[in-house]
Design an enzyme around this catalytic site. Structure first.
Site, mmCIF file in Angstrom:
data_model
loop_
_atom_site.group_PDB
_atom_site.id
_atom_site.type_symbol
_atom_site.label_atom_id
_atom_site.label_comp_id
_atom_site.label_asym_id
_atom_site.label_seq_id
_atom_site.Cartn_x
_atom_site.Cartn_y
_atom_site.Cartn_z
ATOM 1 N N ASP A 127 0.972 -1.158 0.142
ATOM 2 C CA ASP A 127 -0.037 0.090 -0.180
ATOM 3 C C ASP A 127 1.115 1.166 0.142
ATOM 4 O O ASP A 127 1.693 1.503 1.254
ATOM 5 C CB ASP A 127 -0.876 0.036 1.192
ATOM 6 C CG ASP A 127 -1.810 1.034 1.239
ATOM 7 O OD1 ASP A 127 -1.796 2.177 0.695
ATOM 8 O OD2 ASP A 127 -2.864 1.050 1.969
ATOM 9 N N ASN A 139 2.155 6.181 -10.980
ATOM 10 C CA ASN A 139 0.976 6.107 -11.873
ATOM 11 C C ASN A 139 -0.299 6.136 -10.692
ATOM 12 O O ASN A 139 -1.271 6.450 -11.199
ATOM 13 C CB ASN A 139 1.109 5.157 -12.854
ATOM 14 C CG ASN A 139 -0.243 4.516 -13.177
ATOM 15 O OD1 ASN A 139 -1.009 5.188 -13.907
ATOM 16 N ND2 ASN A 139 -0.872 3.332 -12.960
ATOM 17 N N SER A 175 -1.006 12.911 -13.679
ATOM 18 C CA SER A 175 -1.927 13.971 -13.151
ATOM 19 C C SER A 175 -3.163 13.935 -14.284
ATOM 20 O O SER A 175 -3.316 12.839 -14.759
ATOM 21 C CB SER A 175 -1.041 15.408 -13.162
ATOM 22 O OG SER A 175 -2.000 16.306 -12.677
ATOM 23 N N TYR A 233 -9.437 15.316 -5.039
ATOM 24 C CA TYR A 233 -8.821 14.731 -6.102
ATOM 25 C C TYR A 233 -7.951 15.715 -6.897
ATOM 26 O O TYR A 233 -6.577 15.712 -7.099
ATOM 27 C CB TYR A 233 -9.694 14.043 -7.088
ATOM 28 C CG TYR A 233 -8.922 13.558 -8.422
ATOM 29 C CD1 TYR A 233 -7.885 12.289 -8.208
ATOM 30 C CD2 TYR A 233 -9.196 13.690 -9.580
ATOM 31 C CE1 TYR A 233 -7.259 11.910 -9.300
ATOM 32 C CE2 TYR A 233 -8.894 13.168 -10.680
ATOM 33 C CZ TYR A 233 -7.828 12.138 -10.565
ATOM 34 O OH TYR A 233 -7.228 11.497 -11.573
ATOM 35 N N LYS A 288 -3.776 16.276 -7.077
ATOM 36 C CA LYS A 288 -2.865 16.323 -8.305
ATOM 37 C C LYS A 288 -2.140 17.740 -8.494
ATOM 38 O O LYS A 288 -1.243 17.656 -9.196
ATOM 39 C CB LYS A 288 -3.655 16.109 -9.417
ATOM 40 C CG LYS A 288 -4.129 14.367 -9.368
ATOM 41 C CD LYS A 288 -3.026 13.612 -9.519
ATOM 42 C CE LYS A 288 -3.745 12.022 -9.744
ATOM 43 N NZ LYS A 288 -2.674 11.127 -9.896
HETATM 44 N N1 LIG Z 1 -8.676 6.933 -15.862
HETATM 45 C C1 LIG Z 1 -8.959 8.265 -16.196
HETATM 46 O O1 LIG Z 1 -9.769 8.743 -16.732
HETATM 47 C C2 LIG Z 1 -7.762 8.867 -15.660
HETATM 48 C C3 LIG Z 1 -7.798 10.477 -15.944
HETATM 49 C C4 LIG Z 1 -6.932 11.317 -15.422
HETATM 50 C C5 LIG Z 1 -6.059 10.734 -14.758
HETATM 51 N N2 LIG Z 1 -5.806 9.466 -14.530
HETATM 52 C C6 LIG Z 1 -4.724 9.161 -13.478
HETATM 53 O O2 LIG Z 1 -4.125 8.082 -13.914
HETATM 54 C C7 LIG Z 1 -3.492 7.032 -12.874
HETATM 55 C C8 LIG Z 1 -4.082 5.750 -13.342
HETATM 56 O O3 LIG Z 1 -5.311 5.786 -13.257
HETATM 57 P P1 LIG Z 1 -6.113 4.450 -13.770
HETATM 58 O O4 LIG Z 1 -7.461 5.192 -14.499
HETATM 59 O O5 LIG Z 1 -5.272 3.714 -14.630
HETATM 60 O O6 LIG Z 1 -6.747 3.733 -12.430
HETATM 61 P P2 LIG Z 1 -7.026 2.228 -12.076
HETATM 62 O O7 LIG Z 1 -7.473 1.414 -13.103
HETATM 63 O O8 LIG Z 1 -7.896 2.522 -10.828
HETATM 64 O O9 LIG Z 1 -5.424 1.893 -11.467
HETATM 65 C C9 LIG Z 1 -4.905 2.210 -10.211
HETATM 66 C C10 LIG Z 1 -3.718 1.038 -9.833
HETATM 67 O O10 LIG Z 1 -3.344 1.816 -8.711
HETATM 68 C C11 LIG Z 1 -3.215 0.666 -7.804
HETATM 69 N N3 LIG Z 1 -3.502 1.359 -6.415
HETATM 70 C C12 LIG Z 1 -4.545 2.041 -6.073
HETATM 71 N N4 LIG Z 1 -4.336 2.423 -4.779
HETATM 72 C C13 LIG Z 1 -3.129 1.828 -4.396
HETATM 73 C C14 LIG Z 1 -2.365 2.130 -3.310
HETATM 74 N N5 LIG Z 1 -2.972 2.481 -2.146
HETATM 75 N N6 LIG Z 1 -1.080 1.257 -3.231
HETATM 76 C C15 LIG Z 1 -0.397 0.605 -4.330
HETATM 77 N N7 LIG Z 1 -1.175 0.575 -5.381
HETATM 78 C C16 LIG Z 1 -2.597 1.259 -5.297
HETATM 79 C C17 LIG Z 1 -4.345 -0.420 -8.268
HETATM 80 O O11 LIG Z 1 -4.300 -1.470 -7.736
HETATM 81 P P3 LIG Z 1 -4.864 -2.154 -6.417
HETATM 82 O O12 LIG Z 1 -6.172 -1.982 -6.380
HETATM 83 O O13 LIG Z 1 -4.455 -3.531 -6.284
HETATM 84 O O14 LIG Z 1 -4.057 -1.399 -5.529
HETATM 85 C C18 LIG Z 1 -4.419 -0.129 -9.660
HETATM 86 O O15 LIG Z 1 -3.296 -1.061 -10.257
HETATM 87 C C19 LIG Z 1 -4.171 7.784 -11.767
HETATM 88 O O16 LIG Z 1 -3.184 8.599 -11.238
HETATM 89 C C20 LIG Z 1 -5.218 8.657 -12.189
HETATM 90 O O17 LIG Z 1 -5.384 9.497 -11.202
HETATM 91 C C21 LIG Z 1 -6.795 8.693 -14.792
#
Ligand SMILES: NC(=O)c1ccc[n+]([C@@H]2O[C@H](COP(=O)([O-])OP(=O)(O)OC[C@H]3O[C@@H](n4cnc5c(N)ncnc54)[C@H](OP(=O)(O)O)[C@@H]3O)[C@@H](O)[C@H]2O)c1
Length: 232
Positions: free
Chosen positions: A48, A75, A128, A142, A146
């Site tokens: 974590d 990430n 971000s 959030y 960021k």
């Molecule tokens: N998706 C979008 O539309 C979007 C848009 C703008 C920015 N972003 C940014 O892109 C990044 C990736 O997002 P995503 O959409 O790929 O999210 P996601 O699919 O929810 O993936 C998040 C990853 O982080 C891990 N994680 C979450 N909490 C954690 C913790 N406390 N310790 C260790 N690992 C942790 C999760 O695995 P576990 O659950 O197993 O821990 C998962 O592998 C983030 O920073 C997000 O803010 C995403």
């Protein structure tokens, strides 16, 4: 290259990890739950990132196993969609613990290993979101977390330039992942309409800028936040 990517179990992190593995790099990943990637050059740490002791443990193990890092991609991130009046203190702190303190602590530990790299310049890249410049309603905590990371990029890029470590951020528009699974299509469509490039961001759209920002081509780029999709 030895690349550490946080949050590799799903979404953007998993996509990037699989791409860099296919390209022959050594990838170290992490998440709270077990790995979803099987590859001889992949090493997963089940931790974590909100817990500093677990972050330190991961980097200690990386030092023993690999000795050095060439790039860190922060990430992993989390969000909730809530009016700030109905966002409990506990939720707000949980978001900051991962999105800001998880990044800060990972950077502090990673610098010790980036300094051991044989690359002339190494990189920290923080993921971000375009929700920051949009000041998106329902995302106060959030976007604040960021925005704090973007401030970290400005200051840290100066503090680490003397060690030839570059620090940048990449702001993503909406991408379909676990994080956005509960966001309705109509809401996503409305957000995409606010981008200069009015189509949904895809994983390959993210990959090019990531490769650039951690690679040698950006050896003279630091302290920048690049927003994808034409967002200001
Ligand atoms: N998706 C979008 O539309 C979007 C848009 C703008 C920015 N972003 C940014 O892109 C990044 C990736 O997002 P995503 O959409 O790929 O999210 P996601 O699919 O929810 O993936 C998040 C990853 O982080 C891990 N994680 C979450 N909490 C954690 C913790 N406390 N310790 C260790 N690992 C942790 C999760 O695995 P576990 O659950 O197993 O821990 C998962 O592998 C983030 O920073 C997000 O803010 C995403």
């Amino acid at each position: 290259m030895n690349i550490l990517i946080t949050g590799t179990r799903t979404g953007v992190g998993k996509y990037l990890a699989e791409h860099f593995l296919e390209s022959g790099h050594q990838v170290i990943g992490c998440s709270r739950r077990p790995s979803s990637i099987e590859h001889p050059k992949y090493h997963h740490h089940q931790i974590d990132l909100s817990e500093i002791s677990q972050v330190k443990r991961m980097f200690r193990e990386v030092r023993h196993e690999h000795g050095y890092l060439d790039a860190l991609i922060n990430n992993a991130g989390t969000s909730t969609m809530n009016h700030f009046m109905t966002t409990p203190d506990e939720t707000a702190r949980r978001i900051f613990d991962l999105n800001f303190f998880g990044v800060l602590n990972s950077c502090r530990e990673a610098v010790k290993l980036l300094r051991k790299s044989r690359e002339p310049s190494t990189a920290i890249l923080n993921i971000s979101t375009v929700a920051v410049p949009w000041a998106l309603e329902g995302h106060l905590v959030y976007t604040a977390s960021k925005r704090a990371v973007e401030q970290l990029v400005w200051v840290m890029s100066k503090e680490l330039a003397g060690f030839d470590i570059r620090v940048n951020a990449l702001g993503l528009p909406p991408v379909r992942t676990v994080l956005t699974r509960t966001v309705s299509q109509s809401k996503i469509d409305a957000l995409v309409e606010r981008q200069a490039i009015r189509r949904m961001c895809t994983m390959p759209d993210i990959l090019g800028p990531v490769e650039f920002l951690i690679g040698r081509q950006s050896a003279f780029v630091t302290g920048e936040t690049v927003m994808l999709g034409g967002v200001r």
